[in-house]
Design an enzyme around this catalytic site. Structure first.
Site, PDB file in Angstrom:
ATOM      1  N   LYS A  81      -3.695 -10.779  -7.526  1.00  9.80           N
ATOM      2  CA  LYS A  81      -5.009 -11.135  -6.982  1.00  9.80           C
ATOM      3  C   LYS A  81      -6.075 -10.184  -7.528  1.00  9.80           C
ATOM      4  O   LYS A  81      -5.776  -9.039  -7.889  1.00  9.80           O
ATOM      5  CB  LYS A  81      -4.981 -11.129  -5.452  1.00  9.80           C
ATOM      6  CG  LYS A  81      -4.986  -9.768  -4.804  1.00  9.80           C
ATOM      7  CD  LYS A  81      -5.364  -9.870  -3.314  1.00  9.80           C
ATOM      8  CE  LYS A  81      -5.606  -8.486  -2.745  1.00  9.80           C
ATOM      9  NZ  LYS A  81      -6.277  -8.443  -1.481  1.00  9.80           N
ATOM     10  N   LYS A 137       0.839  -1.215   0.000  1.00 16.85           N
ATOM     11  CA  LYS A 137       0.000   0.000   0.000  1.00 16.85           C
ATOM     12  C   LYS A 137       0.869   1.259   0.000  1.00 16.85           C
ATOM     13  O   LYS A 137       0.501   2.264  -0.594  1.00 16.85           O
ATOM     14  CB  LYS A 137      -0.946   0.017   1.203  1.00 16.85           C
ATOM     15  CG  LYS A 137      -1.928  -1.129   1.200  1.00 16.85           C
ATOM     16  CD  LYS A 137      -3.366  -0.694   1.138  1.00 16.85           C
ATOM     17  CE  LYS A 137      -4.186  -1.827   0.577  1.00 16.85           C
ATOM     18  NZ  LYS A 137      -5.541  -1.933   0.975  1.00 16.85           N
ATOM     19  N   LYS A 168     -10.267  -4.968  -5.278  1.00 19.74           N
ATOM     20  CA  LYS A 168     -11.246  -3.921  -5.541  1.00 19.74           C
ATOM     21  C   LYS A 168     -10.588  -2.590  -5.881  1.00 19.74           C
ATOM     22  O   LYS A 168     -11.232  -1.700  -6.405  1.00 19.74           O
ATOM     23  CB  LYS A 168     -12.267  -3.787  -4.403  1.00 19.74           C
ATOM     24  CG  LYS A 168     -11.746  -3.666  -2.991  1.00 19.74           C
ATOM     25  CD  LYS A 168     -12.968  -3.597  -2.082  1.00 19.74           C
ATOM     26  CE  LYS A 168     -12.791  -4.235  -0.729  1.00 19.74           C
ATOM     27  NZ  LYS A 168     -11.898  -3.527   0.178  1.00 19.74           N
TER      28      LYS A 168
END
Ligand code: ATP
Ligand code: LTN
Length: 335
Positions: free
Chosen positions: A197, A115, A200
């Site tokens: 992966k 992140k 969202k």
């Protein structure tokens, strides 16, 4: 007397639109385990603040996430489904546990590194201590089991380490929780890049199936899914990651194993197989989508269940928090 049920705890961040990965990797397992455990599910809105949110959209998204839990089949009269930010014990225990967590441990967290590289203009301290808040979420409810996707296992591991460290110092205060990852092997992968992966926060909308995609969109996205130049529907994650991902999805939805799927589509091209996966997924999501439309605007119903569950969550978690405060030597407020 009936045996007391064990406790299950889980939640998701109210960030972005949920994907098929979130559903097969987490939400669906919650529903499967629902009867067996006493369940607590959080709308993790504090965690969402680690990434900048548009306040109006964020407010709506958090409400929608709650409604989606319900639409997925979790009865809010039987499960404690609540908002993390409505229950003050989370932030309090999180602070205390910060003082029992080492920077060396947090430095190893791959989600933080990931992140931080994606949001290099906003590497805030919340992103860094994210796992400590997650540990507080889980430990407050004395959870035995925590169903999450594979990518969250490292956070479960640090939660267990913090719990054991604390118990070592003060006696058995926390239940040490176990992860539960369910069937969907390595998780659902992106339809556009099967090495990654399905997420969202992916910028390419064709990479993910969103839980609110209509049937035509779902069919189209599967049709365009990246595969290989071969024509055989065969499970081989290394050589054929795209087709293997579609097989994993098809298997998770229909309950069929990889051998069955291979024989079902032997001699048939990728086109027919992709169409079958699209149909199966659209069929899986339709009932949840209908239920979501029914309840998402029922303000009175949602307010009532949210209010009752926030209160229950506070009551249960405050028992643990009070014990913790006492153990570490904090004094009581004078009434
Ligand atoms: P983001 O991309 O914003 O980090 P995300 O899609 O990874 O979000 P989370 O909110 O981090 O979603 O995860 C919610 C739950 O869904 C977690 O238990 C996570 O492990 C699970 N999950 C997310 N993506 C997948 C996936 N592709 N396959 C299986 N499980 C998943
Ligand atoms: N980090 C989790 C969301 C989360 C969570 C939790 C999951 C926050 N607190 C406690 C299980 C238990 C994620 O899914 N990204």
């Amino acid at each position: 007397m009936e045996d007391k049920k064990k406790i299950l705890y889980s939640g998701m961040q109210a960030t972005g639109n949920l994907t098929l990965g979130n559903y097969l990797g987490a939400l669906r397992n919650w529903k499967t385990l629902n009867e067996e455990y006493e369940c607590f599910f959080g709308v993790m809105d504090f965690h969402s603040l680690t990434v900048r949110q548009n306040p109006a959209e964020f407010r709506q998204r958090a409400r929608n996430l709650f409604a989606l839990y319900v639409a997925a089949g979790l009865d809010p009269e039987k499960n404690c489904i609540y908002f993390q930010s409505h229950v003050s014990t989370h932030a309090e225990l999180s602070w205390i546990l910060n003082c029992y967590t080492y920077m060396g441990e947090l430095n190893r967290m791959t989600q933080f590194k990931d992140k931080a590289s994606k949001h290099s203009d906003n590497i805030n301290a919340g992103l860094y201590t994210y796992p400590v808040l997650m540990a507080a979420d889980i430990l407050l409810y004395q959870a035995d089991v925590v169903p999450v996707g594979k990518d969250q296992l490292q956070h479960l591991e640090i939660t267990r380490d913090i719990a054991q460290r604390f118990n070592g110092l003060y006696g058995d205060v926390f239940t040490v929780p176990k992860p539960y990852t369910g069937k969907i092997g390595a998780g659902v992968k992106s339809l556009q890049n099967p090495e990654k992966k399905m997420s969202k926060s992916d910028e390419n909308p064709n990479a993910s199936i969103y839980l609110m995609d209509d049937a035509d969109t779902i069919r189209r996205k599967f049709k365009r899914a990246v595969t290989d130049s071969d024509t055989q529907v065969r499970y081989d994650v290394k050589e054929k990651p795209g087709i293997s991902n579609l097989m994993d999805i098809y298997g998770a939805v229909t309950g069929k194993d990889m051998k069955d799927i291979e024989s079902e589509f032997a001699g048939v091209g990728y086109g027919d197989f992709k169409a079958a996966v699209g149909e199966a997924v659209a069929g899986l999501l339709a009932p949840m989508q209908e239920r979501f439309e029914e309840i998402k605007n029922d303000k009175e119903y949602l307010d009532r269940v949210i209010g009752a569950n926030d209160e229950k969550a506070f009551y249960v978690s405050n028992k643990t928090l009070r014990k913790v405060k006492k153990k570490v030597g904090l004094t009581d407020r004078i009434k």
